[in-house]
Scaffold this motif. Structure first.
Motif, PDB file in Angstrom:
ATOM      1  N   PRO A  16      10.014 -20.987   5.255  1.00  0.00           N
ATOM      2  CA  PRO A  16      10.262 -19.584   5.597  1.00  0.00           C
ATOM      3  C   PRO A  16       9.776 -18.650   4.497  1.00  0.00           C
ATOM      4  CG  PRO A  16      12.284 -20.618   4.854  1.00  0.00           C
ATOM      5  CD  PRO A  16      11.242 -21.697   4.877  1.00  0.00           C
ATOM      6  N   PHE A  17       9.541 -17.398   4.866  1.00  0.00           N
ATOM      7  CA  PHE A  17       9.182 -16.385   3.888  1.00  0.00           C
ATOM      8  C   PHE A  17       9.536 -15.019   4.445  1.00  0.00           C
ATOM      9  CE2 PHE A  17       5.404 -16.993   6.504  1.00  0.00           C
ATOM     10  CZ  PHE A  17       5.030 -15.693   6.816  1.00  0.00           C
ATOM     11  N   VAL A  18       9.695 -14.066   3.544  1.00  0.00           N
ATOM     12  CA  VAL A  18       9.940 -12.672   3.918  1.00  0.00           C
ATOM     13  C   VAL A  18       8.655 -11.900   3.652  1.00  0.00           C
ATOM     14  CG1 VAL A  18      11.273 -10.593   3.435  1.00  0.00           C
ATOM     15  CG2 VAL A  18      12.391 -12.846   3.411  1.00  0.00           C
ATOM     16  N   ASN A  19       8.178 -11.156   4.634  1.00  0.00           N
ATOM     17  CA  ASN A  19       6.918 -10.443   4.494  1.00  0.00           C
ATOM     18  C   ASN A  19       7.048  -9.263   3.535  1.00  0.00           C
ATOM     19  OD1 ASN A  19       4.280  -9.671   4.860  1.00  0.00           O
ATOM     20  ND2 ASN A  19       4.634  -8.665   6.825  1.00  0.00           N
ATOM     21  N   THR A  20       6.101  -9.155   2.628  1.00  0.00           N
ATOM     22  CA  THR A  20       5.970  -8.004   1.740  1.00  0.00           C
ATOM     23  C   THR A  20       4.501  -7.591   1.759  1.00  0.00           C
ATOM     24  OG1 THR A  20       5.445  -9.272  -0.256  1.00  0.00           O
ATOM     25  CG2 THR A  20       7.794  -8.933   0.257  1.00  0.00           C
ATOM     26  N   LEU A  21       4.143  -6.582   0.990  1.00  0.00           N
ATOM     27  CA  LEU A  21       2.748  -6.166   0.920  1.00  0.00           C
ATOM     28  C   LEU A  21       1.888  -7.143   0.121  1.00  0.00           C
ATOM     29  CD1 LEU A  21       3.159  -2.322   0.334  1.00  0.00           C
ATOM     30  CD2 LEU A  21       2.498  -3.473   2.455  1.00  0.00           C
ATOM     31  N   ASP A  22       2.512  -7.950  -0.730  1.00  0.00           N
ATOM     32  CA  ASP A  22       1.754  -8.853  -1.603  1.00  0.00           C
ATOM     33  C   ASP A  22       1.633 -10.233  -0.953  1.00  0.00           C
ATOM     34  OD1 ASP A  22       0.578 -10.305  -3.610  1.00  0.00           O
ATOM     35  OD2 ASP A  22       1.806  -9.443  -5.212  1.00  0.00           O
ATOM     36  N   HIS A  23       0.611 -10.397  -0.135  1.00  0.00           N
ATOM     37  CA  HIS A  23       0.426 -11.660   0.571  1.00  0.00           C
ATOM     38  C   HIS A  23      -0.025 -12.778  -0.360  1.00  0.00           C
ATOM     39  CE1 HIS A  23      -0.060  -9.529   4.738  1.00  0.00           C
ATOM     40  NE2 HIS A  23       1.125  -9.365   4.192  1.00  0.00           N
ATOM     41  N   SER A  24      -0.721 -12.439  -1.428  1.00  0.00           N
ATOM     42  CA  SER A  24      -1.121 -13.466  -2.395  1.00  0.00           C
ATOM     43  C   SER A  24       0.098 -14.106  -3.047  1.00  0.00           C
ATOM     44  CB  SER A  24      -2.023 -12.858  -3.473  1.00  0.00           C
ATOM     45  OG  SER A  24      -3.268 -12.470  -2.938  1.00  0.00           O
ATOM     46  N   ALA A  25       1.070 -13.277  -3.401  1.00  0.00           N
ATOM     47  CA  ALA A  25       2.300 -13.792  -4.012  1.00  0.00           C
ATOM     48  C   ALA A  25       3.077 -14.658  -3.024  1.00  0.00           C
ATOM     49  CB  ALA A  25       3.167 -12.637  -4.503  1.00  0.00           C
ATOM     50  N   ILE A  26       3.120 -14.238  -1.761  1.00  0.00           N
ATOM     51  CA  ILE A  26       3.809 -15.042  -0.739  1.00  0.00           C
ATOM     52  C   ILE A  26       3.125 -16.396  -0.608  1.00  0.00           C
ATOM     53  CG2 ILE A  26       4.445 -15.200   1.695  1.00  0.00           C
ATOM     54  CD1 ILE A  26       4.502 -12.152   1.785  1.00  0.00           C
ATOM     55  N   ALA A  61      -5.116  -4.299   8.341  1.00  0.00           N
ATOM     56  CA  ALA A  61      -4.693  -3.467   7.220  1.00  0.00           C
ATOM     57  C   ALA A  61      -3.232  -3.086   7.419  1.00  0.00           C
ATOM     58  CB  ALA A  61      -5.562  -2.210   7.147  1.00  0.00           C
ATOM     59  N   ALA A  62      -2.571  -2.688   6.348  1.00  0.00           N
ATOM     60  CA  ALA A  62      -1.145  -2.362   6.427  1.00  0.00           C
ATOM     61  C   ALA A  62      -0.874  -1.233   7.422  1.00  0.00           C
ATOM     62  CB  ALA A  62      -0.617  -1.987   5.044  1.00  0.00           C
ATOM     63  N   LYS A  63      -1.747  -0.247   7.469  1.00  0.00           N
ATOM     64  CA  LYS A  63      -1.517   0.900   8.362  1.00  0.00           C
ATOM     65  C   LYS A  63      -1.587   0.502   9.827  1.00  0.00           C
ATOM     66  CE  LYS A  63      -6.365   2.448   8.318  1.00  0.00           C
ATOM     67  NZ  LYS A  63      -6.616   2.123   9.722  1.00  0.00           N
ATOM     68  N   ALA A  73      -0.842  -2.794  10.822  1.00  0.00           N
ATOM     69  CA  ALA A  73       0.167  -3.821  11.048  1.00  0.00           C
ATOM     70  C   ALA A  73       1.589  -3.279  10.985  1.00  0.00           C
ATOM     71  CB  ALA A  73       0.001  -4.949  10.020  1.00  0.00           C
ATOM     72  N   ILE A  74       1.793  -2.188  10.220  1.00  0.00           N
ATOM     73  CA  ILE A  74       3.141  -1.629  10.034  1.00  0.00           C
ATOM     74  C   ILE A  74       3.111  -0.167  10.461  1.00  0.00           C
ATOM     75  CG2 ILE A  74       5.039  -1.287   8.413  1.00  0.00           C
ATOM     76  CD1 ILE A  74       3.685  -3.317   6.570  1.00  0.00           C
ATOM     77  N   PRO A  75       3.616   0.148  11.643  1.00  0.00           N
ATOM     78  CA  PRO A  75       3.522   1.526  12.150  1.00  0.00           C
ATOM     79  C   PRO A  75       4.073   2.588  11.205  1.00  0.00           C
ATOM     80  CG  PRO A  75       4.273   0.032  13.858  1.00  0.00           C
ATOM     81  CD  PRO A  75       4.251  -0.761  12.585  1.00  0.00           C
ATOM     82  N   LEU A  76       5.112   2.292  10.443  1.00  0.00           N
ATOM     83  CA  LEU A  76       5.735   3.287   9.575  1.00  0.00           C
ATOM     84  C   LEU A  76       4.823   3.711   8.423  1.00  0.00           C
ATOM     85  CD1 LEU A  76       9.413   2.012   9.312  1.00  0.00           C
ATOM     86  CD2 LEU A  76       8.569   3.981  10.580  1.00  0.00           C
ATOM     87  N   VAL A  77       3.815   2.898   8.102  1.00  0.00           N
ATOM     88  CA  VAL A  77       2.941   3.234   6.987  1.00  0.00           C
ATOM     89  C   VAL A  77       2.274   4.585   7.198  1.00  0.00           C
ATOM     90  CG1 VAL A  77       0.776   2.596   5.854  1.00  0.00           C
ATOM     91  CG2 VAL A  77       2.533   0.870   6.231  1.00  0.00           C
ATOM     92  N   GLU A  78       1.941   4.906   8.441  1.00  0.00           N
ATOM     93  CA  GLU A  78       1.262   6.165   8.725  1.00  0.00           C
ATOM     94  C   GLU A  78       2.138   7.380   8.413  1.00  0.00           C
ATOM     95  OE1 GLU A  78      -0.109   6.057  12.700  1.00  0.00           O
ATOM     96  OE2 GLU A  78      -1.720   4.641  12.287  1.00  0.00           O
ATOM     97  N   GLN A  79       3.450   7.166   8.315  1.00  0.00           N
ATOM     98  CA  GLN A  79       4.355   8.267   8.022  1.00  0.00           C
ATOM     99  C   GLN A  79       4.547   8.483   6.526  1.00  0.00           C
ATOM    100  OE1 GLN A  79       8.003   7.885  10.269  1.00  0.00           O
ATOM    101  NE2 GLN A  79       6.935   6.996  12.025  1.00  0.00           N
ATOM    102  N   ALA A 119      -1.024  10.416  -0.120  1.00  0.00           N
ATOM    103  CA  ALA A 119      -1.468  10.249  -1.509  1.00  0.00           C
ATOM    104  C   ALA A 119      -1.138   8.863  -2.041  1.00  0.00           C
ATOM    105  CB  ALA A 119      -0.835  11.316  -2.393  1.00  0.00           C
ATOM    106  N   VAL A 120      -0.234   8.161  -1.338  1.00  0.00           N
ATOM    107  CA  VAL A 120       0.168   6.824  -1.766  1.00  0.00           C
ATOM    108  C   VAL A 120      -0.658   5.800  -0.998  1.00  0.00           C
ATOM    109  CG1 VAL A 120       2.069   5.179  -1.922  1.00  0.00           C
ATOM    110  CG2 VAL A 120       2.494   7.636  -2.264  1.00  0.00           C
ATOM    111  N   ASN A 121      -1.363   4.957  -1.708  1.00  0.00           N
ATOM    112  CA  ASN A 121      -2.195   3.935  -1.074  1.00  0.00           C
ATOM    113  C   ASN A 121      -1.340   2.705  -0.787  1.00  0.00           C
ATOM    114  OD1 ASN A 121      -4.284   2.401  -0.110  1.00  0.00           O
ATOM    115  ND2 ASN A 121      -5.025   1.813  -2.136  1.00  0.00           N
ATOM    116  N   VAL A 122      -0.964   2.549   0.466  1.00  0.00           N
ATOM    117  CA  VAL A 122      -0.150   1.406   0.875  1.00  0.00           C
ATOM    118  C   VAL A 122      -1.061   0.405   1.566  1.00  0.00           C
ATOM    119  CG1 VAL A 122       1.798   0.638   2.257  1.00  0.00           C
ATOM    120  CG2 VAL A 122       1.877   2.865   1.127  1.00  0.00           C
ATOM    121  N   GLU A 123      -1.235  -0.775   0.968  1.00  0.00           N
ATOM    122  CA  GLU A 123      -2.128  -1.777   1.536  1.00  0.00           C
ATOM    123  C   GLU A 123      -1.646  -3.161   1.143  1.00  0.00           C
ATOM    124  OE1 GLU A 123      -3.711  -3.296   3.702  1.00  0.00           O
ATOM    125  OE2 GLU A 123      -5.330  -1.824   3.796  1.00  0.00           O
ATOM    126  N   PHE A 124      -1.996  -4.128   1.992  1.00  0.00           N
ATOM    127  CA  PHE A 124      -1.692  -5.511   1.671  1.00  0.00           C
ATOM    128  C   PHE A 124      -2.572  -5.970   0.507  1.00  0.00           C
ATOM    129  CE2 PHE A 124      -0.724  -5.862   6.411  1.00  0.00           C
ATOM    130  CZ  PHE A 124       0.641  -5.775   6.218  1.00  0.00           C
TER     131      PHE A 124
END
Length: 255
Positions: free
Chosen positions: A55-65, A128-130, A132-138, A142-147
């Motif tokens: 099992p794993f919990v999804n985060t933005l850092d897929h390399s770490a997972i 891309a995160a935007k 895959a994760i609908p909330l990212v668009e909100q 200015a904040v770069n949110v990406e996997f």
């Protein structure tokens, strides 16, 4: 056979294992893979494969997972080699991933010299995160949110470093989340005929097919007939998937 929790993974061990499968599930159902993918994984165990579902919990850092699930899997192998005589000799190891689990296996095979007899990649996607994760668009633009790695970087790592030569890619006929086409070309350019592809009927959730409880009454009636038909329809796609997996894993099973 029963599920056992060993070193952070859920493990099912047949009496005489013929191989080991390391399973990684999709992003939002991966926290309890022995439950969400129960029928599929127990079928593989019945066919003689020891199943390690991490099992794993999804985060933005897929390399770490990817590194963490690999570490957890290797800890399981150490425990099994210490406690189970069947694991003290050679057993082929296969990676099996669904959706995000495919990306994790690809990252593992790109960043580490792991020993794998092959990988099975079901419904691969690399959004891309935007997307895959609908909330990212909100979020604030200015904040770069990406996997990590990004989709582009993921493909670069696979192209340059992925070292698992034998691969099976499975796509479903009604799966608009699947991105296997680009991955297929990339892997075929590296490994040629060692890469196989299959198109099966079903959708992105077919690997999660769960048991449909329907017990006919004492006197079989039209409602029971409908219930059995419905159960067969639900199982048809998942049964086709199971058969495809086992024929690739163990071609002699068809003889």
């Amino acid at each position: 056979m029963n599920w056992k929790q060993i070193a952070g993974s859920w493990v099912m061990i047949p009496q005489r294992p013929i191989g080991i499968i390391h399973f990684l599930g999709g992003a939002f159902v991966a926290t309890a893979p022995h439950v969400t993918y129960r029928l599929l994984l127990e079928y593989l165990a019945e066919k003689g494969f020891a199943v390690v579902a991490t099992p794993f919990v999804n985060t933005l850092d897929h390399s770490a997972i990817a590194q963490q699930v690999l570490l957890n899997f290797e800890r399981v192998l150490v425990r099994l080699e210490e406690r189970e005589p069947a694991f003290q000799g050679y057993l082929p190891i296969y990676g099996l991933g669904h959706s995000m689990g495919c990306k994790l296996h690809l990252l593992i095979g790109s960043a580490n010299r792991v020993e794998r007899a092959g990988n099975i990649l079901i419904s691969f996607n690399n959004y891309a995160a935007k997307d895959a994760i609908p909330l990212v668009e909100q979020f604030n633009t200015a904040v770069n949110v990406e996997f990590t790695p990004s989709p582009t970087e993921t493909y670069r790592q696979i192209k340059e470093n992925y070292n698992i030569r034998r691969n099976l890619l499975i796509k479903f006929s009604n799966d608009n989340l699947d991105q296997s086409a680009a991955l297929t070309k990339l892997l075929k350019d590296r490994f040629g005929d060692m890469v196989a592809t299959q198109m099966l009927t079903g959708n992105h959730l077919t690997p999660l097919g769960q048991d449909v409880k329907w017990q006919p009454g004492k006197d079989f009636n039209p409602l029971d007939a409908f219930g059995q038909w419905f159960k067969q329809e639900v199982y048809r796609d998942s049964n086709q998937l199971k058969q495809s997996l086992i024929l690739w894993l163990n071609p002699l099973s068809a003889l």
